[in-house]
Design a protein around this motif. Structure first.
Motif, PDB file in Angstrom:
ATOM      1  N   ALA A  99       0.834  -1.211   0.000  1.00 35.55           N
ATOM      2  CA  ALA A  99       0.000   0.000   0.000  1.00 35.55           C
ATOM      3  C   ALA A  99       0.866   1.257   0.000  1.00 35.55           C
ATOM      4  O   ALA A  99       0.558   2.222  -0.709  1.00 35.55           O
ATOM      5  CB  ALA A  99      -0.935  -0.008   1.196  1.00 35.55           C
ATOM      6  N   ILE A 100       1.949   1.246   0.770  1.00 30.24           N
ATOM      7  CA  ILE A 100       2.860   2.399   0.776  1.00 30.24           C
ATOM      8  C   ILE A 100       3.477   2.582  -0.601  1.00 30.24           C
ATOM      9  O   ILE A 100       3.625   3.698  -1.093  1.00 30.24           O
ATOM     10  CB  ILE A 100       3.944   2.238   1.857  1.00 30.24           C
ATOM     11  CG1 ILE A 100       3.326   2.410   3.226  1.00 30.24           C
ATOM     12  CG2 ILE A 100       5.065   3.255   1.669  1.00 30.24           C
ATOM     13  CD1 ILE A 100       4.287   2.167   4.364  1.00 30.24           C
TER      14      ILE A 100
ATOM     15  N   TYR B 204      -3.207  13.451  -5.799  1.00 28.23           N
ATOM     16  CA  TYR B 204      -3.201  12.070  -5.314  1.00 28.23           C
ATOM     17  C   TYR B 204      -2.326  11.872  -4.080  1.00 28.23           C
ATOM     18  O   TYR B 204      -2.243  10.771  -3.561  1.00 28.23           O
ATOM     19  CB  TYR B 204      -2.716  11.119  -6.412  1.00 28.23           C
ATOM     20  CG  TYR B 204      -3.607  11.095  -7.615  1.00 28.23           C
ATOM     21  CD1 TYR B 204      -4.843  10.470  -7.571  1.00 28.23           C
ATOM     22  CD2 TYR B 204      -3.212  11.708  -8.801  1.00 28.23           C
ATOM     23  CE1 TYR B 204      -5.665  10.451  -8.676  1.00 28.23           C
ATOM     24  CE2 TYR B 204      -4.033  11.686  -9.908  1.00 28.23           C
ATOM     25  CZ  TYR B 204      -5.251  11.054  -9.840  1.00 28.23           C
ATOM     26  OH  TYR B 204      -6.069  11.038 -10.935  1.00 28.23           O
ATOM     27  N   CYS B 205      -1.686  12.908  -3.627  1.00 25.14           N
ATOM     28  CA  CYS B 205      -0.778  12.784  -2.489  1.00 25.14           C
ATOM     29  C   CYS B 205      -1.556  12.725  -1.170  1.00 25.14           C
ATOM     30  O   CYS B 205      -2.510  13.481  -0.971  1.00 25.14           O
ATOM     31  CB  CYS B 205       0.194  13.958  -2.464  1.00 25.14           C
ATOM     32  SG  CYS B 205       1.367  13.916  -3.811  1.00 25.14           S
ATOM     33  N   PRO B 206      -1.124  11.839  -0.282  1.00 14.46           N
ATOM     34  CA  PRO B 206      -1.813  11.749   1.008  1.00 14.46           C
ATOM     35  C   PRO B 206      -1.459  12.932   1.913  1.00 14.46           C
ATOM     36  O   PRO B 206      -0.319  13.390   1.946  1.00 14.46           O
ATOM     37  CB  PRO B 206      -1.303  10.440   1.603  1.00 14.46           C
ATOM     38  CG  PRO B 206       0.034  10.229   0.973  1.00 14.46           C
ATOM     39  CD  PRO B 206      -0.067  10.842  -0.403  1.00 14.46           C
ATOM     40  N   THR B 207      -2.467  13.419   2.616  1.00 12.79           N
ATOM     41  CA  THR B 207      -2.265  14.441   3.633  1.00 12.79           C
ATOM     42  C   THR B 207      -2.941  13.938   4.909  1.00 12.79           C
ATOM     43  O   THR B 207      -3.648  12.930   4.875  1.00 12.79           O
ATOM     44  CB  THR B 207      -2.889  15.791   3.219  1.00 12.79           C
ATOM     45  OG1 THR B 207      -4.310  15.642   3.186  1.00 12.79           O
ATOM     46  CG2 THR B 207      -2.360  16.286   1.897  1.00 12.79           C
ATOM     47  N   ILE B 208      -2.754  14.631   5.979  1.00 10.36           N
ATOM     48  CA  ILE B 208      -3.358  14.227   7.239  1.00 10.36           C
ATOM     49  C   ILE B 208      -4.889  14.326   7.166  1.00 10.36           C
ATOM     50  O   ILE B 208      -5.602  13.707   7.932  1.00 10.36           O
ATOM     51  CB  ILE B 208      -2.775  15.039   8.422  1.00 10.36           C
ATOM     52  CG1 ILE B 208      -3.037  14.315   9.729  1.00 10.36           C
ATOM     53  CG2 ILE B 208      -3.293  16.441   8.442  1.00 10.36           C
ATOM     54  CD1 ILE B 208      -2.338  13.013   9.906  1.00 10.36           C
TER      55      ILE B 208
ATOM     56  N   ARG C 170       3.491   5.724  -5.783  1.00  8.42           N
ATOM     57  CA  ARG C 170       3.213   5.821  -7.223  1.00  8.42           C
ATOM     58  C   ARG C 170       2.119   6.839  -7.511  1.00  8.42           C
ATOM     59  O   ARG C 170       2.194   7.575  -8.496  1.00  8.42           O
ATOM     60  CB  ARG C 170       2.794   4.459  -7.770  1.00  8.42           C
ATOM     61  CG  ARG C 170       3.936   3.492  -7.873  1.00  8.42           C
ATOM     62  CD  ARG C 170       3.468   2.206  -8.478  1.00  8.42           C
ATOM     63  NE  ARG C 170       4.536   1.216  -8.481  1.00  8.42           N
ATOM     64  CZ  ARG C 170       4.431   0.039  -9.051  1.00  8.42           C
ATOM     65  NH1 ARG C 170       3.311  -0.317  -9.651  1.00  8.42           N
ATOM     66  NH2 ARG C 170       5.438  -0.807  -9.021  1.00  8.42           N
ATOM     67  N   LEU C 171       1.092   6.872  -6.670  1.00 10.43           N
ATOM     68  CA  LEU C 171       0.034   7.857  -6.856  1.00 10.43           C
ATOM     69  C   LEU C 171       0.565   9.278  -6.728  1.00 10.43           C
ATOM     70  O   LEU C 171       0.157  10.172  -7.470  1.00 10.43           O
ATOM     71  CB  LEU C 171      -1.092   7.630  -5.855  1.00 10.43           C
ATOM     72  CG  LEU C 171      -2.065   6.510  -6.191  1.00 10.43           C
ATOM     73  CD1 LEU C 171      -3.006   6.254  -5.015  1.00 10.43           C
ATOM     74  CD2 LEU C 171      -2.861   6.844  -7.435  1.00 10.43           C
ATOM     75  N   CYS C 172       1.463   9.490  -5.790  1.00 14.02           N
ATOM     76  CA  CYS C 172       2.052  10.824  -5.600  1.00 14.02           C
ATOM     77  C   CYS C 172       2.791  11.286  -6.849  1.00 14.02           C
ATOM     78  O   CYS C 172       2.831  12.472  -7.144  1.00 14.02           O
ATOM     79  CB  CYS C 172       3.004  10.836  -4.416  1.00 14.02           C
ATOM     80  SG  CYS C 172       2.180  10.836  -2.832  1.00 14.02           S
ATOM     81  N   GLN C 173       3.364  10.359  -7.561  1.00 12.83           N
ATOM     82  CA  GLN C 173       4.099  10.702  -8.772  1.00 12.83           C
ATOM     83  C   GLN C 173       3.166  11.121  -9.905  1.00 12.83           C
ATOM     84  O   GLN C 173       3.598  11.783 -10.843  1.00 12.83           O
ATOM     85  CB  GLN C 173       4.980   9.532  -9.196  1.00 12.83           C
ATOM     86  CG  GLN C 173       6.101   9.252  -8.228  1.00 12.83           C
ATOM     87  CD  GLN C 173       6.877   7.986  -8.555  1.00 12.83           C
ATOM     88  OE1 GLN C 173       6.677   7.386  -9.597  1.00 12.83           O
ATOM     89  NE2 GLN C 173       7.753   7.580  -7.651  1.00 12.83           N
TER      90      GLN C 173
END
Length: 80
Positions: free
Chosen positions: A58-59, A72-76, A64-67
């Motif tokens: 998952a990490i 698509y980047c995770p935030t709090i 890959r999503l962030c790229q």
């Protein structure tokens, strides 16, 4: 193991903390959930019986999503 994974995810979220103002998504919560990322992962593990390798994969997918773009980047506000 989950503590290390949660720590890594939280570090990524802190790095992306400014993205919510720049590129908000429909997945962003109005406020930060009270449950920590580690508690959330422990809960997920307890109720799904996922192997630890699932969390590592998952990490990898989050990376890959962030790229693909900042939306698509995770935030709090959206990691839960």
């Amino acid at each position: 193991m989950l503590r290390a994974i949660a720590s890594n995810i939280e570090r990524i979220c802190v790095q992306n903390s400014d993205l919510r103002a720049v590129c908000p998504t429909i997945f962003d919560a109005v406020s930060v959930p009270a449950m920590s990322v580690q508690c959330y992962l422990v809960r997920m593990r307890r109720y799904t019986k996922f192997d630890f390798t699932v969390f590592l994969v998952a990490i990898s997918y989050l990376d890959r999503l962030c790229q693909l773009g900042v939306s698509y980047c995770p935030t709090i506000h959206n990691i839960h």
